[in-house]
Design a protein around this motif. Structure first.
Motif, mmCIF file in Angstrom:
data_model
loop_
_atom_site.group_PDB
_atom_site.id
_atom_site.type_symbol
_atom_site.label_atom_id
_atom_site.label_comp_id
_atom_site.label_asym_id
_atom_site.label_seq_id
_atom_site.Cartn_x
_atom_site.Cartn_y
_atom_site.Cartn_z
ATOM 1 N N CYS A 118 90.748 129.022 -98.796
ATOM 2 C CA CYS A 118 90.204 127.969 -97.944
ATOM 3 C C CYS A 118 91.148 126.770 -97.874
ATOM 4 O O CYS A 118 91.339 126.178 -96.798
ATOM 5 C CB CYS A 118 88.832 127.531 -98.459
ATOM 6 N N LEU A 119 91.724 126.411 -98.993
ATOM 7 C CA LEU A 119 92.689 125.315 -99.027
ATOM 8 C C LEU A 119 93.890 125.629 -98.138
ATOM 9 O O LEU A 119 94.365 124.773 -97.366
ATOM 10 C CB LEU A 119 93.139 125.053 -100.462
ATOM 11 N N LEU A 120 94.378 126.850 -98.234
ATOM 12 C CA LEU A 120 95.537 127.260 -97.437
ATOM 13 C C LEU A 120 95.224 127.184 -95.943
ATOM 14 O O LEU A 120 96.035 126.681 -95.154
ATOM 15 C CB LEU A 120 95.943 128.685 -97.820
ATOM 16 N N VAL A 121 94.052 127.674 -95.547
ATOM 17 C CA VAL A 121 93.667 127.635 -94.135
ATOM 18 C C VAL A 121 93.545 126.200 -93.645
ATOM 19 O O VAL A 121 94.048 125.841 -92.568
ATOM 20 C CB VAL A 121 92.340 128.389 -93.919
ATOM 21 N N THR A 122 92.893 125.352 -94.440
ATOM 22 C CA THR A 122 92.693 123.955 -94.055
ATOM 23 C C THR A 122 94.016 123.234 -93.851
ATOM 24 O O THR A 122 94.177 122.448 -92.904
ATOM 25 C CB THR A 122 91.869 123.216 -95.123
ATOM 26 N N VAL A 123 94.981 123.510 -94.718
ATOM 27 C CA VAL A 123 96.284 122.833 -94.655
ATOM 28 C C VAL A 123 97.195 123.467 -93.609
ATOM 29 O O VAL A 123 97.959 122.766 -92.931
ATOM 30 C CB VAL A 123 96.957 122.860 -96.039
ATOM 31 N N LEU B 41 87.984 111.400 -84.405
ATOM 32 C CA LEU B 41 88.803 112.331 -85.168
ATOM 33 C C LEU B 41 88.074 113.670 -85.250
ATOM 34 O O LEU B 41 86.921 113.728 -85.667
ATOM 35 C CB LEU B 41 89.077 111.769 -86.565
ATOM 36 N N ALA B 42 88.764 114.737 -84.883
ATOM 37 C CA ALA B 42 88.073 116.013 -84.676
ATOM 38 C C ALA B 42 88.342 117.064 -85.738
ATOM 39 O O ALA B 42 87.597 118.034 -85.840
ATOM 40 C CB ALA B 42 88.454 116.587 -83.308
ATOM 41 N N TYR B 43 89.400 116.907 -86.518
ATOM 42 C CA TYR B 43 89.746 117.968 -87.483
ATOM 43 C C TYR B 43 89.676 117.440 -88.906
ATOM 44 O O TYR B 43 90.271 116.412 -89.218
ATOM 45 C CB TYR B 43 91.165 118.485 -87.237
ATOM 46 N N PRO B 44 89.010 118.188 -89.779
ATOM 47 C CA PRO B 44 88.102 119.315 -89.564
ATOM 48 C C PRO B 44 86.778 118.847 -88.950
ATOM 49 O O PRO B 44 86.358 117.720 -89.172
ATOM 50 C CB PRO B 44 87.881 119.878 -90.974
ATOM 51 N N SER B 45 86.142 119.722 -88.214
ATOM 52 C CA SER B 45 84.896 119.388 -87.530
ATOM 53 C C SER B 45 83.810 118.956 -88.510
ATOM 54 O O SER B 45 83.443 119.697 -89.420
ATOM 55 C CB SER B 45 84.411 120.605 -86.739
ATOM 56 N N GLY B 46 83.291 117.735 -88.306
ATOM 57 C CA GLY B 46 82.251 117.228 -89.192
ATOM 58 C C GLY B 46 80.943 117.991 -89.074
ATOM 59 O O GLY B 46 80.269 118.250 -90.073
ATOM 60 N N HIS B 47 80.552 118.350 -87.836
ATOM 61 C CA HIS B 47 79.351 119.161 -87.644
ATOM 62 C C HIS B 47 79.462 120.476 -88.425
ATOM 63 O O HIS B 47 78.514 120.905 -89.086
ATOM 64 C CB HIS B 47 79.172 119.484 -86.151
ATOM 65 N N THR B 48 80.637 121.085 -88.332
ATOM 66 C CA THR B 48 80.844 122.365 -89.004
ATOM 67 C C THR B 48 80.811 122.204 -90.509
ATOM 68 O O THR B 48 80.199 123.019 -91.220
ATOM 69 C CB THR B 48 82.188 122.985 -88.579
ATOM 70 N N VAL B 49 81.472 121.176 -91.014
ATOM 71 C CA VAL B 49 81.500 120.956 -92.460
ATOM 72 C C VAL B 49 80.090 120.779 -92.999
ATOM 73 O O VAL B 49 79.723 121.369 -94.024
ATOM 74 C CB VAL B 49 82.379 119.742 -92.815
ATOM 75 N N GLN B 50 79.289 119.981 -92.331
ATOM 76 C CA GLN B 50 77.919 119.769 -92.821
ATOM 77 C C GLN B 50 77.113 121.062 -92.811
ATOM 78 O O GLN B 50 76.465 121.416 -93.801
ATOM 79 C CB GLN B 50 77.207 118.711 -91.987
ATOM 80 N N PHE B 51 77.153 121.784 -91.690
ATOM 81 C CA PHE B 51 76.385 123.023 -91.583
ATOM 82 C C PHE B 51 76.850 124.063 -92.600
ATOM 83 O O PHE B 51 76.039 124.654 -93.321
ATOM 84 C CB PHE B 51 76.509 123.596 -90.166
ATOM 85 N N LEU C 25 87.307 126.233 -87.233
ATOM 86 C CA LEU C 25 87.882 127.075 -88.293
ATOM 87 C C LEU C 25 88.252 126.230 -89.503
ATOM 88 O O LEU C 25 87.967 126.598 -90.657
ATOM 89 C CB LEU C 25 89.112 127.806 -87.761
ATOM 90 N N GLY C 26 88.877 125.092 -89.255
ATOM 91 C CA GLY C 26 89.242 124.209 -90.359
ATOM 92 C C GLY C 26 88.037 123.646 -91.073
ATOM 93 O O GLY C 26 88.017 123.517 -92.304
ATOM 94 N N GLY C 27 86.999 123.301 -90.312
ATOM 95 C CA GLY C 27 85.773 122.794 -90.926
ATOM 96 C C GLY C 27 85.093 123.831 -91.788
ATOM 97 O O GLY C 27 84.575 123.523 -92.864
#
Length: 205
Positions: free
Chosen positions: A15-20, A114-124, A171-173
């Motif tokens: 997950c860290l690798l994908v986010t970065v 600011l859109a990355y990572p998506s906040g909606h996605t992170v919360q869900f 994806l990043g979220g």
């Protein structure tokens, strides 16, 4: 290192690798080629259905996610305060890290935010991941994981369709949320093994 610990570590590192790594594909402004292609295909399939997109986003809205989180925490509070506490703290900490650190770090703008990572996605995804991790049996975990994936797919279609986010933001979220919540769970899961919810054996899968 046992198999379970190795799996947790692999999940967090992936997950860290994908986010970065994803931001390395971002152009100086605007979407990536993948973002444009996914957006074109989506709108070609559902052209003129803006209302459908907004309905699909609904499962990620705070007024939906937070009551579910609170209800689950109250359920576990009767039998296991560690699980209840984890459900309350871990997802919101993931949201805080994303909002305060990761979004400003990557500084990817969409419209006026600011859109990355998506906040909606992170919360869900953070809430869904926490629910899966604290589930007492494999069957319940499998059901929750499957339901979460289906809902996330719907939310992703909705957010891209409405124009809230690029696909790479989502994806990043997802990677951010899974990685942060799993890392927190790894630090306290020994407490869960020692304190199974009432009615469940500690040895039960």
């Amino acid at each position: 290192m046992n198999r379970s610990t190795a799996a947790v570590l692999a999940t967090v590192l992936t997950c860290l690798l994908v986010t970065v790594a994803l931001p390395l594909s971002f152009p100086s402004a605007g979407p990536t080629g993948f973002d444009r292609s996914a957006d074109d295909r989506l709108h070609a399939a559902l052209d003129g259905h803006h209302g459908v997109y907004r309905v699909l986003v609904t499962p990620s809205d705070p007024w939906v996610v937070l009551p579910i989180l609170l209800a689950a925490a109250l359920w576990y509070l009767r039998s296991d305060r560690w699980r209840a506490g984890f459900l309350v703290v871990a997802p919101e900490l993931a949201v805080l890290v994303n909002t305060a650190a990761l979004k400003p770090m990557w500084h990817r703008h969409l419209k006026d935010y600011l859109a990355y990572p998506s906040g909606h996605t992170v919360q869900f995804v953070a809430v869904a991941t926490a629910l899966v991790l604290v589930a007492a049996t494999r069957r319940v975990r499998a059901i929750l994981a499957t339901l979460s994936v289906v809902l996330l797919a719907a939310v992703a279609v909705g957010m891209v369709g409405v124009g809230y986010h690029y696909p790479t933001d989502i994806l990043g979220g997802t990677a951010t949320a899974v990685g942060l919540v799993t890392a927190q769970w790894a630090t306290v899961r020994g407490r869960f093994a020692a304190n199974p919810p009432a009615g469940f054996s500690a040895r039960r899968p």
